[in-house]
Design a protein around this motif. Structure first.
Motif, PDB file in Angstrom:
ATOM      1  N   THR A 294       1.239  -5.407   9.310  1.00 43.57           N
ATOM      2  CA  THR A 294      -0.119  -5.141   9.798  1.00 43.57           C
ATOM      3  C   THR A 294      -1.179  -5.915   9.013  1.00 43.57           C
ATOM      4  OG1 THR A 294      -0.500  -3.218   8.349  1.00 43.57           O
ATOM      5  CG2 THR A 294       0.606  -2.821  10.462  1.00 43.57           C
ATOM      6  N   ARG A 295      -0.769  -6.621   7.952  1.00 41.93           N
ATOM      7  CA  ARG A 295      -1.755  -7.395   7.182  1.00 41.93           C
ATOM      8  C   ARG A 295      -1.196  -8.708   6.630  1.00 41.93           C
ATOM      9  NH1 ARG A 295      -0.251  -3.341   3.358  1.00 41.93           N
ATOM     10  NH2 ARG A 295       0.736  -4.277   1.513  1.00 41.93           N
ATOM     11  N   LYS A 296       0.110  -8.824   6.478  1.00 39.50           N
ATOM     12  CA  LYS A 296       0.695  -9.968   5.766  1.00 39.50           C
ATOM     13  C   LYS A 296       0.679 -11.243   6.609  1.00 39.50           C
ATOM     14  CE  LYS A 296       3.777  -7.384   2.680  1.00 39.50           C
ATOM     15  NZ  LYS A 296       5.178  -7.097   2.313  1.00 39.50           N
ATOM     16  N   ILE A 297       0.615 -12.368   5.915  1.00 43.28           N
ATOM     17  CA  ILE A 297       0.685 -13.700   6.522  1.00 43.28           C
ATOM     18  C   ILE A 297       2.046 -14.276   6.164  1.00 43.28           C
ATOM     19  CG2 ILE A 297      -0.413 -15.965   6.687  1.00 43.28           C
ATOM     20  CD1 ILE A 297      -2.904 -14.581   5.307  1.00 43.28           C
ATOM     21  N   ILE A 356       5.435 -15.862   2.238  1.00 45.57           N
ATOM     22  CA  ILE A 356       4.576 -14.734   2.579  1.00 45.57           C
ATOM     23  C   ILE A 356       3.480 -14.638   1.528  1.00 45.57           C
ATOM     24  CG2 ILE A 356       5.892 -12.954   1.321  1.00 45.57           C
ATOM     25  CD1 ILE A 356       5.499 -11.234   3.980  1.00 45.57           C
ATOM     26  N   ASN A 357       2.304 -14.172   1.937  1.00 45.96           N
ATOM     27  CA  ASN A 357       1.151 -14.301   1.054  1.00 45.96           C
ATOM     28  C   ASN A 357       1.109 -13.273  -0.074  1.00 45.96           C
ATOM     29  OD1 ASN A 357       0.396 -12.267   3.150  1.00 45.96           O
ATOM     30  ND2 ASN A 357      -1.523 -12.201   2.025  1.00 45.96           N
ATOM     31  N   GLU A 358       1.983 -12.253  -0.035  1.00 46.20           N
ATOM     32  CA  GLU A 358       2.017 -11.297  -1.141  1.00 46.20           C
ATOM     33  C   GLU A 358       3.462 -10.914  -1.428  1.00 46.20           C
ATOM     34  OE1 GLU A 358       1.026  -7.027   0.395  1.00 46.20           O
ATOM     35  OE2 GLU A 358      -0.438  -8.364   1.344  1.00 46.20           O
ATOM     36  N   PRO A 359       3.840 -10.822  -2.692  1.00 47.17           N
ATOM     37  CA  PRO A 359       5.203 -10.421  -3.034  1.00 47.17           C
ATOM     38  C   PRO A 359       5.518  -9.032  -2.499  1.00 47.17           C
ATOM     39  CG  PRO A 359       4.047 -11.274  -4.959  1.00 47.17           C
ATOM     40  CD  PRO A 359       3.015 -11.088  -3.884  1.00 47.17           C
ATOM     41  N   PHE A 360       6.788  -8.774  -2.245  1.00 47.82           N
ATOM     42  CA  PHE A 360       7.196  -7.475  -1.718  1.00 47.82           C
ATOM     43  C   PHE A 360       6.924  -6.376  -2.723  1.00 47.82           C
ATOM     44  CE2 PHE A 360      10.298  -4.083  -1.014  1.00 47.82           C
ATOM     45  CZ  PHE A 360      10.037  -3.787   0.315  1.00 47.82           C
ATOM     46  N   ASP A 361       6.315  -5.296  -2.255  1.00 46.88           N
ATOM     47  CA  ASP A 361       6.003  -4.135  -3.078  1.00 46.88           C
ATOM     48  C   ASP A 361       6.611  -2.920  -2.390  1.00 46.88           C
ATOM     49  OD1 ASP A 361       4.982  -2.038  -4.527  1.00 46.88           O
ATOM     50  OD2 ASP A 361       2.868  -2.537  -4.203  1.00 46.88           O
ATOM     51  N   ALA A 362       7.651  -2.353  -2.985  1.00 45.54           N
ATOM     52  CA  ALA A 362       8.346  -1.228  -2.366  1.00 45.54           C
ATOM     53  C   ALA A 362       7.427  -0.034  -2.141  1.00 45.54           C
ATOM     54  CB  ALA A 362       9.536  -0.814  -3.235  1.00 45.54           C
ATOM     55  N   ALA A 363       6.386   0.094  -2.958  1.00 50.21           N
ATOM     56  CA  ALA A 363       5.453   1.215  -2.817  1.00 50.21           C
ATOM     57  C   ALA A 363       4.453   0.994  -1.687  1.00 50.21           C
ATOM     58  CB  ALA A 363       4.722   1.451  -4.132  1.00 50.21           C
ATOM     59  N   ASN A 364       4.270  -0.251  -1.268  1.00 49.63           N
ATOM     60  CA  ASN A 364       3.321  -0.586  -0.201  1.00 49.63           C
ATOM     61  C   ASN A 364       3.846  -1.800   0.559  1.00 49.63           C
ATOM     62  OD1 ASN A 364       1.039  -0.661   1.397  1.00 49.63           O
ATOM     63  ND2 ASN A 364      -0.236  -1.665  -0.135  1.00 49.63           N
ATOM     64  N   PRO A 365       4.952  -1.641   1.278  1.00 47.94           N
ATOM     65  CA  PRO A 365       5.671  -2.796   1.816  1.00 47.94           C
ATOM     66  C   PRO A 365       5.038  -3.447   3.037  1.00 47.94           C
ATOM     67  CG  PRO A 365       6.772  -0.770   2.437  1.00 47.94           C
ATOM     68  CD  PRO A 365       5.672  -0.373   1.478  1.00 47.94           C
TER      69      PRO A 365
END
Length: 372
Positions: A294-297, A356-365
């Motif tokens: 919903t937000r990632k590039i 992808i523009n942000e590394p994977f974050d399990a708390a906010n994937p």
């Protein structure tokens, strides 16, 4: 569990709200709405009876006859009020008014008068009502020449047209995702507020918005470079812009392959921002993905082998199919709210580079699984 119905469910804001509520099925149950419910008392009453919360978004905002706009919008509110009274509903009703309330036009008057009609219903029936006065809304999938000047600019820049500015005034904006979050917040509060001014999140000039979009067009649409995005508004505007591409004409984008006696060199992505780069190998017949953001590039680049990349906008049935071949390296970018996958359709191992523009974050994937 809160049962929530949205009049205008398939409109610009309605569809975003509907899809976002669907991300939390343990908290919200969506009560489906269809436009023809307003054509008969029984269907509208059945809808109202099933709702703990009704978000009234259905409205007309474009018509050659301003009086038609007023009459249609007021009649929709009157029909809803009549149904609430017939069913003795205790639903929390939220109404989308507009910052046009304070201007001298019949659309703004229809919003102000409609809000007051629902506020009176709540007073007379011990109901709960929230009158949302909303600034200019923008975001993915808005209709050009209808929902927002930003939608019009994005469409024209990606379809060979030249946007023009009629009035370069100051404008207060809110991203549709932020508006949806505010609506959900008000649902959870559950308190009457006859006139709640939803705060804008960005104040700018129309020309400044157009300058940003023209930069996106030159860097990204024409040359595939992810531009520098310095603010939340930049990210929101960029994600909005890239949803207006004619995907079937634009993708896959073939990369330049530089070959000499040593072999080949291919630039995959040029960045104004950072992010995470990775690659995967996939054996023949295997499919990866089947999720959306919903937000990632995100960019998928096929380097070796043959792949089928598929995209489908959430809530629709149309599937976009792109075949890529590592002999002619090319990429497809993943727009937000499109579930996507990649399948090895060749006979050799598939090698795919991902950015992808942000590394994977399990708390906010920001990763939601749904089969294309």
């Amino acid at each position: 569990m809160i049962n929530i119905g949205i009049t205008g469910q398939n409109g610009f804001v309605g569809k975003h709200l509907y899809n976002t509520l669907g991300l939390n099925p343990e908290e919200f149950q969506r009560v489906d709405f269809e436009n023809h419910f307003f054509e008969g008392k029984e269907s509208l009453d059945n809808f109202v009876k099933n709702c703990d919360v009704i978000v009234h978004l259905a409205a007309v905002n474009r018509n050659p006859d301003p009086q038609e706009i007023y009459d249609q919008n007021i009649n929709l509110v009157k029909d809803l009020v009549a149904s609430l009274e017939r069913t003795k509903s205790k639903a929390h009703v939220l109404f989308s008014s507009s910052s046009q309330e304070g201007k001298d036009n019949l659309y703004g008057k229809s919003k102000k008068d409609g809000r007051e009609l629902l506020a009176n219903w709540a007073k007379n029936n011990n109901g709960t009502f929230t009158g949302l006065v909303i600034p200019n809304v923008f975001g993915p999938f808005g209709k050009p020449n209808y929902n927002s000047f930003i939608a019009t600019f994005c469409y024209k820049l990606t379809h060979g047209e030249i946007p023009t500015i009629d009035n370069d005034g100051d404008v207060n904006l809110i991203y549709v995702g932020e508006l949806v979050a505010e609506i959900i917040h008000q649902i959870k509060i559950g308190e009457t507020q006859e006139q709640y001014f939803v705060p804008s999140t960005t104040s700018t000039k129309v020309s400044e918005v157009l300058n940003k979009l023209e930069n996106f067009k030159n860097l990204y649409f024409d040359n595939g470079e992810i531009p520098e995005l310095k603010s939340s508004f930049d990210y929101q505007l960029f994600n909005t812009f890239r949803c207006y591409f004619d995907f079937e004409k634009h993708y896959p984008v073939q990369l330049v392959k530089n070959i000499d006696e040593r072999g080949a060199f291919v630039e995959i992505i040029r960045l104004g921002i950072g992010g995470q780069a990775s690659f995967s190998t996939t054996v023949p017949g295997i499919t990866r993905g089947n999720h959306y953001h919903t937000r990632k590039i995100e960019r998928f680049t096929v380097i070796k082998g043959k792949a089928l990349i598929q995209l489908r906008k959430i809530g629709t049935k149309e599937i976009f199919n792109f075949e890529l071949n590592g002999d002619e390296p090319s990429y497809v970018d993943m727009p937000i709210w499109f579930t996507h996958n990649i399948k090895n359709i060749g006979e050799e191992e598939l090698l795919t580079h991902f950015w992808i523009n942000e590394p994977f974050d399990a708390a906010n994937p920001d990763t939601y699984f749904e089969v294309v």
